[in-house]
Design a protein around this motif. Sequence first.
Motif: not given
Length: 263
Positions: A207-211, A222-226, A230-237, A240-244
Amino acid sequence: MINSYASFDDAGVAIAGARAGADVVRTMYGQRLTRIDKGAGDFATAADVEAEKTILGVIRAARPDDAVLGEEGGRHGAADAVRQWLVDPLCGTLNYAVGNMLAAVNVALRNGAAAVADPFSGEVFFTDGETAWVRHDGADAQLAPTPATRLVDVNLDPPFPSAPGFRAVDLLAHPEFVERFRPRVVSTTLALAWVAAGKRAAYVTDGGDLSGSVHFAAGIAVCRAAGCVVTGIDGAPIGPAGRGLLVAADAETHGLLMSMMRS
């Protein structure tokens, strides 16, 4: 009439909204429902629409000045509102429409509290933005992610913007994946809450930016607070420029999956 929601904190509003939507989804389950075609094989049902109306009613009563972005009804409230709620009234519509009890109701305040309700188990996974809990049968338990199950949920639904560089289906055939994990495909973002709860080791989707997605925002919160990774499929945060999205119970699981996807 007294507004019973006005005194709730944001987490309380998210929980109340998600539970109200879940009540509608559960009540309408099994009925012959009208389908609303969205194109490209996607559709909503009357249950999606009715659940969203019910959730909107809770948010309007509790936070009348806030804006809402709903999957079915679009934007509500002032365009310049400082606060916005993201609502996915029935995530897993295709499952639901064919009588499969795998669905979630997602309600999230952008960059704040969130709740994910399972209409059929009665569980509500929620966060105040700092810690994450599950409420079931009137009791709350703090969420504790763990990779112990070795189960990894993979979203195989299109679109696939990262193909051919990344295709989720290829991950399932990777020798290291087969050796270490077992795949699951539930086709609902309820799987994100399951990572936070220790029922899944990880979740992967293209996917793209799913935030800011109505489908993913509540589960991500929920996942972050637990304490999940949590990253994109490229390992990046994600952003807006996110990937999945790659959500893992711990750093080791995240690292293993990243290495498989990169190879």
